[in-house]
Write an enzyme that holds these catalytic residues in place. Sequence first.
Site, PDB file in Angstrom:
ATOM      1  N   ILE A   1      -7.505   7.463  -1.121  1.00 39.60           N
ATOM      2  CA  ILE A   1      -7.234   5.712  -1.045  1.00 39.60           C
ATOM      3  C   ILE A   1      -8.027   5.533   0.041  1.00 39.60           C
ATOM      4  CG2 ILE A   1      -4.990   6.176   0.468  1.00 39.60           C
ATOM      5  CD1 ILE A   1      -4.061   3.461  -0.993  1.00 39.60           C
ATOM      6  N   SER A   2      -8.883   4.233  -0.282  1.00 39.77           N
ATOM      7  CA  SER A   2      -9.743   3.850   0.705  1.00 39.77           C
ATOM      8  C   SER A   2      -8.877   3.231   1.984  1.00 39.77           C
ATOM      9  CB  SER A   2     -10.642   2.683   0.277  1.00 39.77           C
ATOM     10  OG  SER A   2     -11.558   3.239  -0.774  1.00 39.77           O
ATOM     11  N   ALA A   3      -9.479   3.020   3.078  1.00 37.10           N
ATOM     12  CA  ALA A   3      -9.070   2.336   4.495  1.00 37.10           C
ATOM     13  C   ALA A   3      -8.809   0.868   4.091  1.00 37.10           C
ATOM     14  CB  ALA A   3      -9.805   2.664   5.520  1.00 37.10           C
ATOM     15  N   PRO A   4      -7.643   0.363   4.440  1.00 42.41           N
ATOM     16  CA  PRO A   4      -7.518  -1.089   4.271  1.00 42.41           C
ATOM     17  C   PRO A   4      -8.751  -2.122   4.290  1.00 42.41           C
ATOM     18  CG  PRO A   4      -5.404   0.042   5.277  1.00 42.41           C
ATOM     19  CD  PRO A   4      -6.602   0.875   4.984  1.00 42.41           C
TER      20      PRO A   4
ATOM     21  N   ARG B   1       0.995  -1.237  -0.142  1.00 38.17           N
ATOM     22  CA  ARG B   1      -0.069   0.006   0.159  1.00 38.17           C
ATOM     23  C   ARG B   1       0.961   1.305   0.018  1.00 38.17           C
ATOM     24  NH1 ARG B   1      -3.601   2.993   4.184  1.00 38.17           N
ATOM     25  NH2 ARG B   1      -5.418   3.725   3.103  1.00 38.17           N
TER      26      ARG B   1
END
Length: 211
Positions: A60-63, A34
């Site tokens: 960027i989306s949270a994992p 990431r």
Amino acid sequence: MDFARARNDLVDRLIESGRVEQPATERAMRAVPRYEFVPAERREAAYHDRPLPIGESQTISAPHMVATMTDLLAPDDGDRVLEIGTGCGYHAAVTSAAVGSGTVYSVEVEPDLAREARDRLDRLGYDVRVRVGDGYAGWPDPAPYDGAYLTCAPESVPEAVVEQVRPGGRIVAPIGRGRQHLVQLTRRADGGVDRETHGAVRFVPMRAAEN
């Protein structure tokens, strides 16, 4: 910073919390770096479980959200998957790792993000095709897809995207303006869909391409 250790620690926490259940999702989340997808000044926060800004008013989306959506999509090795909203390319890379010998086709409305994501994904070796376009139209030429997902929130899943997924395929998307919910649609043979809702979420709104 030991990015590999931080990544594995994060995935361990996601598994413990029930966010990761599918083996393919776990393998992909452990494999994709990431930190390569966030701005250099934010790399120390790459494995914090939260969204991060990437420019052009995008994130960027949270994992945990990427993992949840990958689990709900449940892709198989060799699948062809449509993504609407390439962004920085991280979610596409996770999906690419999950489908193995398959291919991800990704549509991004913002030309600069599309170009940067394409270069990054190529450099890192992911089989992701990226084009600039209007996500509301999907990407007709490679259809039908085995599954599709959106990383931005429309008021409802675009009909074109639904039509481009084969019967039995799944679509995962945040929908709604203001209050949003994550939905999982399964395409039926008669062209209709079965729908499940999986809780409240918060994504950037989906926007159409400018004429």
